[in-house]
Motif scaffolding. Sequence first.
Motif, PDB file in Angstrom:
ATOM      1  N   GLU A 140      48.307  25.358  89.408  1.00 30.55           N
ATOM      2  CA  GLU A 140      48.322  25.230  87.942  1.00 30.55           C
ATOM      3  C   GLU A 140      49.110  26.418  87.372  1.00 30.55           C
ATOM      4  O   GLU A 140      48.798  27.568  87.672  1.00 30.55           O
ATOM      5  CB  GLU A 140      46.892  25.226  87.409  1.00 30.55           C
ATOM      6  N   VAL A 141      50.153  26.095  86.613  1.00 28.69           N
ATOM      7  CA  VAL A 141      51.020  27.136  86.017  1.00 28.69           C
ATOM      8  C   VAL A 141      50.982  26.963  84.501  1.00 28.69           C
ATOM      9  O   VAL A 141      51.230  25.846  84.009  1.00 28.69           O
ATOM     10  CB  VAL A 141      52.471  27.027  86.533  1.00 28.69           C
ATOM     11  N   VAL A 142      50.654  28.046  83.782  1.00 23.34           N
ATOM     12  CA  VAL A 142      50.611  28.022  82.310  1.00 23.34           C
ATOM     13  C   VAL A 142      51.684  29.011  81.791  1.00 23.34           C
ATOM     14  O   VAL A 142      51.718  30.173  82.218  1.00 23.34           O
ATOM     15  CB  VAL A 142      49.216  28.433  81.800  1.00 23.34           C
ATOM     16  N   PHE A 143      52.547  28.494  80.920  1.00 23.84           N
ATOM     17  CA  PHE A 143      53.631  29.339  80.372  1.00 23.84           C
ATOM     18  C   PHE A 143      53.509  29.357  78.847  1.00 23.84           C
ATOM     19  O   PHE A 143      53.431  28.290  78.220  1.00 23.84           O
ATOM     20  CB  PHE A 143      55.002  28.796  80.797  1.00 23.84           C
ATOM     21  N   LYS A 144      53.513  30.592  78.284  1.00 22.49           N
ATOM     22  CA  LYS A 144      53.432  30.748  76.833  1.00 22.49           C
ATOM     23  C   LYS A 144      54.464  31.812  76.428  1.00 22.49           C
ATOM     24  O   LYS A 144      54.294  32.987  76.696  1.00 22.49           O
ATOM     25  CB  LYS A 144      52.018  31.208  76.448  1.00 22.49           C
ATOM     26  N   PRO A 145      55.614  31.367  75.846  1.00 26.91           N
ATOM     27  CA  PRO A 145      56.695  32.325  75.527  1.00 26.91           C
ATOM     28  C   PRO A 145      56.344  33.166  74.291  1.00 26.91           C
ATOM     29  O   PRO A 145      55.595  32.735  73.417  1.00 26.91           O
ATOM     30  CB  PRO A 145      57.883  31.396  75.270  1.00 26.91           C
ATOM     31  N   GLU A 146      56.923  34.346  74.261  1.00 20.93           N
ATOM     32  CA  GLU A 146      56.756  35.210  73.087  1.00 20.93           C
ATOM     33  C   GLU A 146      57.746  34.854  71.999  1.00 20.93           C
ATOM     34  O   GLU A 146      57.574  35.271  70.857  1.00 20.93           O
ATOM     35  CB  GLU A 146      56.939  36.669  73.520  1.00 20.93           C
ATOM     36  N   GLY A 147      58.767  34.076  72.390  1.00 18.47           N
ATOM     37  CA  GLY A 147      59.736  33.588  71.426  1.00 18.47           C
ATOM     38  C   GLY A 147      60.248  32.246  71.876  1.00 18.47           C
ATOM     39  O   GLY A 147      59.870  31.736  72.938  1.00 18.47           O
ATOM     40  N   ALA A 148      61.116  31.596  71.103  1.00 18.87           N
ATOM     41  CA  ALA A 148      61.644  30.277  71.467  1.00 18.87           C
ATOM     42  C   ALA A 148      62.417  30.393  72.779  1.00 18.87           C
ATOM     43  O   ALA A 148      63.217  31.304  72.952  1.00 18.87           O
ATOM     44  CB  ALA A 148      62.524  29.726  70.358  1.00 18.87           C
ATOM     45  N   ALA A 200      55.018  31.071  71.019  1.00 14.37           N
ATOM     46  CA  ALA A 200      53.562  30.929  71.238  1.00 14.37           C
ATOM     47  C   ALA A 200      53.134  29.510  71.596  1.00 14.37           C
ATOM     48  O   ALA A 200      51.943  29.201  71.644  1.00 14.37           O
ATOM     49  CB  ALA A 200      52.786  31.425  70.014  1.00 14.37           C
ATOM     50  N   GLU A 201      54.095  28.605  71.862  1.00 15.05           N
ATOM     51  CA  GLU A 201      53.730  27.225  72.295  1.00 15.05           C
ATOM     52  C   GLU A 201      53.376  27.258  73.801  1.00 15.05           C
ATOM     53  O   GLU A 201      54.162  27.753  74.599  1.00 15.05           O
ATOM     54  CB  GLU A 201      54.887  26.266  72.064  1.00 15.05           C
ATOM     55  N   GLU A 202      52.234  26.741  74.121  1.00 17.00           N
ATOM     56  CA  GLU A 202      51.742  26.827  75.507  1.00 17.00           C
ATOM     57  C   GLU A 202      52.037  25.510  76.254  1.00 17.00           C
ATOM     58  O   GLU A 202      51.854  24.423  75.706  1.00 17.00           O
ATOM     59  CB  GLU A 202      50.229  27.078  75.516  1.00 17.00           C
ATOM     60  N   LYS A 203      52.496  25.636  77.515  1.00 21.92           N
ATOM     61  CA  LYS A 203      52.812  24.457  78.338  1.00 21.92           C
ATOM     62  C   LYS A 203      52.101  24.608  79.706  1.00 21.92           C
ATOM     63  O   LYS A 203      52.181  25.672  80.333  1.00 21.92           O
ATOM     64  CB  LYS A 203      54.333  24.337  78.553  1.00 21.92           C
ATOM     65  N   LEU A 204      51.452  23.522  80.152  1.00 23.92           N
ATOM     66  CA  LEU A 204      50.691  23.543  81.416  1.00 23.92           C
ATOM     67  C   LEU A 204      51.385  22.637  82.436  1.00 23.92           C
ATOM     68  O   LEU A 204      51.714  21.484  82.137  1.00 23.92           O
ATOM     69  CB  LEU A 204      49.254  23.051  81.184  1.00 23.92           C
ATOM     70  N   PHE A 205      51.603  23.163  83.650  1.00 24.60           N
ATOM     71  CA  PHE A 205      52.121  22.387  84.782  1.00 24.60           C
ATOM     72  C   PHE A 205      51.067  22.445  85.896  1.00 24.60           C
ATOM     73  O   PHE A 205      50.670  23.530  86.317  1.00 24.60           O
ATOM     74  CB  PHE A 205      53.455  22.971  85.289  1.00 24.60           C
ATOM     75  N   ALA A 206      50.626  21.239  86.392  1.00 22.50           N
ATOM     76  CA  ALA A 206      49.538  21.219  87.395  1.00 22.50           C
ATOM     77  C   ALA A 206      49.713  20.022  88.332  1.00 22.50           C
ATOM     78  O   ALA A 206      50.508  19.114  88.072  1.00 22.50           O
ATOM     79  CB  ALA A 206      48.175  21.140  86.695  1.00 22.50           C
ATOM     80  N   VAL A 254      50.567  19.887  91.784  1.00 23.39           N
ATOM     81  CA  VAL A 254      51.587  19.833  92.830  1.00 23.39           C
ATOM     82  C   VAL A 254      51.305  20.947  93.831  1.00 23.39           C
ATOM     83  O   VAL A 254      50.532  21.865  93.572  1.00 23.39           O
ATOM     84  CB  VAL A 254      53.010  19.969  92.250  1.00 23.39           C
ATOM     85  N   ARG A 255      51.933  20.835  95.040  1.00 24.58           N
ATOM     86  CA  ARG A 255      51.747  21.843  96.071  1.00 24.58           C
ATOM     87  C   ARG A 255      52.732  23.002  95.896  1.00 24.58           C
ATOM     88  O   ARG A 255      52.439  24.126  96.270  1.00 24.58           O
ATOM     89  CB  ARG A 255      51.923  21.201  97.442  1.00 24.58           C
ATOM     90  N   ALA A 256      53.944  22.724  95.326  1.00 25.05           N
ATOM     91  CA  ALA A 256      54.947  23.783  95.147  1.00 25.05           C
ATOM     92  C   ALA A 256      55.788  23.457  93.916  1.00 25.05           C
ATOM     93  O   ALA A 256      55.955  22.269  93.581  1.00 25.05           O
ATOM     94  CB  ALA A 256      55.838  23.904  96.390  1.00 25.05           C
ATOM     95  N   GLY A 257      56.311  24.475  93.247  1.00 22.40           N
ATOM     96  CA  GLY A 257      57.134  24.247  92.075  1.00 22.40           C
ATOM     97  C   GLY A 257      57.929  25.506  91.707  1.00 22.40           C
ATOM     98  O   GLY A 257      57.623  26.609  92.163  1.00 22.40           O
ATOM     99  N   SER A 258      58.963  25.293  90.836  1.00 24.02           N
ATOM    100  CA  SER A 258      59.808  26.420  90.386  1.00 24.02           C
ATOM    101  C   SER A 258      59.946  26.352  88.871  1.00 24.02           C
ATOM    102  O   SER A 258      60.263  25.279  88.328  1.00 24.02           O
ATOM    103  CB  SER A 258      61.198  26.353  91.038  1.00 24.02           C
ATOM    104  N   LEU A 259      59.709  27.460  88.199  1.00 29.11           N
ATOM    105  CA  LEU A 259      59.861  27.567  86.741  1.00 29.11           C
ATOM    106  C   LEU A 259      61.056  28.486  86.460  1.00 29.11           C
ATOM    107  O   LEU A 259      61.044  29.654  86.825  1.00 29.11           O
ATOM    108  CB  LEU A 259      58.574  28.139  86.130  1.00 29.11           C
ATOM    109  N   ARG A 260      62.090  27.887  85.863  1.00 32.02           N
ATOM    110  CA  ARG A 260      63.301  28.649  85.534  1.00 32.02           C
ATOM    111  C   ARG A 260      63.318  28.880  84.025  1.00 32.02           C
ATOM    112  O   ARG A 260      63.256  27.920  83.244  1.00 32.02           O
ATOM    113  CB  ARG A 260      64.554  27.909  85.979  1.00 32.02           C
ATOM    114  N   GLY A 305      65.019  34.323  84.401  1.00 32.91           N
ATOM    115  CA  GLY A 305      65.030  34.180  85.864  1.00 32.91           C
ATOM    116  C   GLY A 305      64.187  32.985  86.310  1.00 32.91           C
ATOM    117  O   GLY A 305      63.881  32.076  85.527  1.00 32.91           O
ATOM    118  N   GLU A 306      63.798  32.982  87.567  1.00 37.76           N
ATOM    119  CA  GLU A 306      63.069  31.839  88.170  1.00 37.76           C
ATOM    120  C   GLU A 306      61.808  32.350  88.869  1.00 37.76           C
ATOM    121  O   GLU A 306      61.830  33.384  89.532  1.00 37.76           O
ATOM    122  CB  GLU A 306      63.959  31.119  89.191  1.00 37.76           C
ATOM    123  N   VAL A 307      60.734  31.596  88.688  1.00 43.10           N
ATOM    124  CA  VAL A 307      59.447  31.902  89.343  1.00 43.10           C
ATOM    125  C   VAL A 307      59.078  30.717  90.243  1.00 43.10           C
ATOM    126  O   VAL A 307      59.021  29.584  89.755  1.00 43.10           O
ATOM    127  CB  VAL A 307      58.341  32.139  88.309  1.00 43.10           C
TER     128      VAL A 307
END
Length: 915
Positions: free
Chosen positions: A431-439, A458-464, A466-472, A477-479
């Motif tokens: 489960e990956v939760v991303f909440k940016p400080e800006g657009a 401040a818009e929050e997005k949830l990704f859940a 899966v066994r593996a994933g990449s957030l660019r 950069g990329e996580v």
Amino acid sequence: MILRGLRVQHFRCFRNPVELKGLGLGIHVVHAPNETGKSSLVLALARALFDRNSTKDREIQNLRPWGTTLSPRVTVELETGGKRYRLEKAFLDDATSLLDEWTGTRFERLADSQRADEMARGFLVSREAQSGATKLGHWGLARLLWLNQSPERHVLPDLDDSLKARLMEAVGVAAMSLREQGVLKRVEAAYLEFFTVKKGKVATGSELGAKAALVTSIEDEVKRLRAEQEASAEHARDMEEARSALADLAEERAGFETDLTALQARVEVETELEQQIALRDKDVERQRQEWAHLDGKQRELLALRQKVTLHQALATKTEPLLKKALDDMGGREESQRQARESYQARLGEQEQAEQRKERGRLLDQARQALLEQQRLDGQLKQGERLEAAVEGMRRKTAALRPLSEPDVKRVEDVERKLRQAHDKLEVRGIEVVFKPEGARSIEWEAEGHVQRLKLAKAEEKLFAGVRAGSLRIQGVGEVSVRTQAEEIGSLQADVEKFRKELARRLHEHGAESPQALRAEWESQRVVLQEQQKHEGARTTFLEAAGFESVAELGEKRREQAGKVGTLAGQLNLSVPELATHPFPELAVLSEELKLRKQEVKEREKKKVDAEAAYLEADKQVRTLTHARDTATQTARELELTMKAQVQVLGMSLEQLGAEVERVQGELARLENMVKGLRARLPRPEERAATHRRRLEDARERVMSEEKTAQERITRAETLLGQAAEVGVYSRLGDAEERLVLAMEEHQQLKTRAEAAELLRKLVREWQERVNRTFVTPVQDAVQSRLEHIRGGGWNEQLSLAPEFAEAAMRTPDGDKTLASYSWGMQEQTLFSLRLALGEMLSKQGSMPEPQLVVLDDALVNTDAVRHRRALELIEQAGETLQVLILTAFPERYRTLRGMKAFDLRELAQSSVATE
């Protein structure tokens, strides 16, 4: 001996290994449903302990799991004699037998192969099978202590010498020494030299039997030789009697021949006189035949003349009657003609009335047919309207795509499974939760799919899920994230599988979603219900009208129109004219026809009467004419016949009468002459020929007796010669001497046999007393447990035979065998016997040690009250014994204190999961 562990693999229903661990003193309950291998565990233990590993007969072959060639394997850990052992045994293709001993830190090899098998059998004092697999009787102490599922379940365990010695030692009765056992064996061997074991009869092939047979044989030979000696003396006496009789018969035959010579002259005189009588008898017979012929002709001609006179008188008498009958027939012929003319006139009037009635009937049928045609026209119009409505609905439903409720439910079921798989994946995946400080513009890549998103501050997005994933993150950069949970892969595969199946099913039905598919199915169901409504209305209308289809109704209407046209044609009218034509009353026409028919019947009766009167008169005339003509013709024929016969004879009736009287006189003269000749002959019994026949018969008898006597002499001489040749008298003396010697030897052997029998009887009585000494403690122990199970109020005492051959209950009415009691009573007795023997072997004797008692569904026929009391005995026995209970009803044993339970089905399933 008690178990510490048991492992079974490749054995009947156990293809995978199943293991019982942590076994020791106390109560162990192995439970599972039927047909899951409880009894197979006991059988595996028995095969490991008692069978050779090299055995390959059918019973061992049947231990393989069905349909496989796997080799059965059993591992047993046990404790006996203060030591702990491990026995590993495999059968058939991988046959091995390994016995290890615990040294305190590990198991070390003690024996293998045949030696390991022998030592394992020694733990329970068992015996080796001569060939093949062991039977229950080979199992030693297990036969006494294990109550397993087998055909011998309700049979008392028998005792061999080894088991008997072990029990005697346990109850404190001294066992016999080897020397004493040797003496008993020699006594038994001495007895068996002469007698059989079971019935005590002389044994076949024994020396006593052979000597008795020899004495019998010699006695038979002496009897036969004495009979031959007596027969020789009888032959000599018979020969003397035959010679004396032969001389008497020769003298008697000479007297008969002298008498025959003296009778010859009288015979010749009587013979000549008999020849004369025979010639005269022929003359008399010839004359009698001639007289009978002439007398018969005379009588025949006189009868013919009388018949001619009779028939001539009959013809003359018939003439006046015939003339009167002809006059009467003429008058009746005129009456017949008048009756016929009147009948024909009335018949014509009846035909005209019938024609008028038939036209009236046709007009009535035509009116009914017109009314039916009008009714069918109305029904046809209504049916055509309903048929058009149904056809319109059919065209509407035919345009729909075929869809059924099961199709919709299958799609919804796949959707439900997809949601469940998503839920599981989300729970167990990352489960990956991303909440940016800006657009920010971001990309999320997982399982080869990329999502591009724009997020506000401040818009929050949830990704859940899966066994593996990449957030660019653009400009950052990329996580990459990953989890090592093993089930994530299978969950993802399930999600993908259900997603594809859902897409395929929706594509097949042309729907975008399950909700759209169900809405389409609902609309189709409304249309189908409307169609069913119209079809129901059409069916109701056709059932009420009595037709299967509207086409059949139209066909019926056309048939009715054709019927109307046919009736109009028969009446020479058109259909419009028929609708306005007047219809006469059928009742009036019927009454008119009835009157005409009545008149016709009256005229017909008069005509028939006139015809009958004429036929009667004609018949009378014919009869009289025939009688007159017949009488005249017969008289003429008889007269001609009489004249012809007289002409053949060549004489008149008067001359024939005189000739008959002359022949009759000549016949009387010849008969008198024959009577005179017969008077000169003696009576038949006094004639010389009769006396000669008697003498000849007597002579023949004497000659036959002479021949028989000569044959007796010849036969006696021959037999006496044969007896002299074979030396009957010398052989008889020799046989009598041999008989005396054989009888002396047989008596000596008989004395030895009787001594051996008496000695064996004494030994058996002594053994019986010893057996009773060690059976009584066992009997009392079983009785006390049985009384506890049954409760009070039973005046019965258990009685066990030596070596447990049978059991009975002593009652006030006498002994009753255990087999005569119910199955429940039998199993309670055998259950008590196992516990009693187990506790004796565990507590008493010079070598007491805990024992294993196996109870495989031992109390299935016992009621609840007695079952509870039996459990109390099991709890008590568990303090000194190892009790292994196998059952399909674990709830019956849950109240046992200190009980250790094993769920065999769970053990088998966990073994499969481990494999």
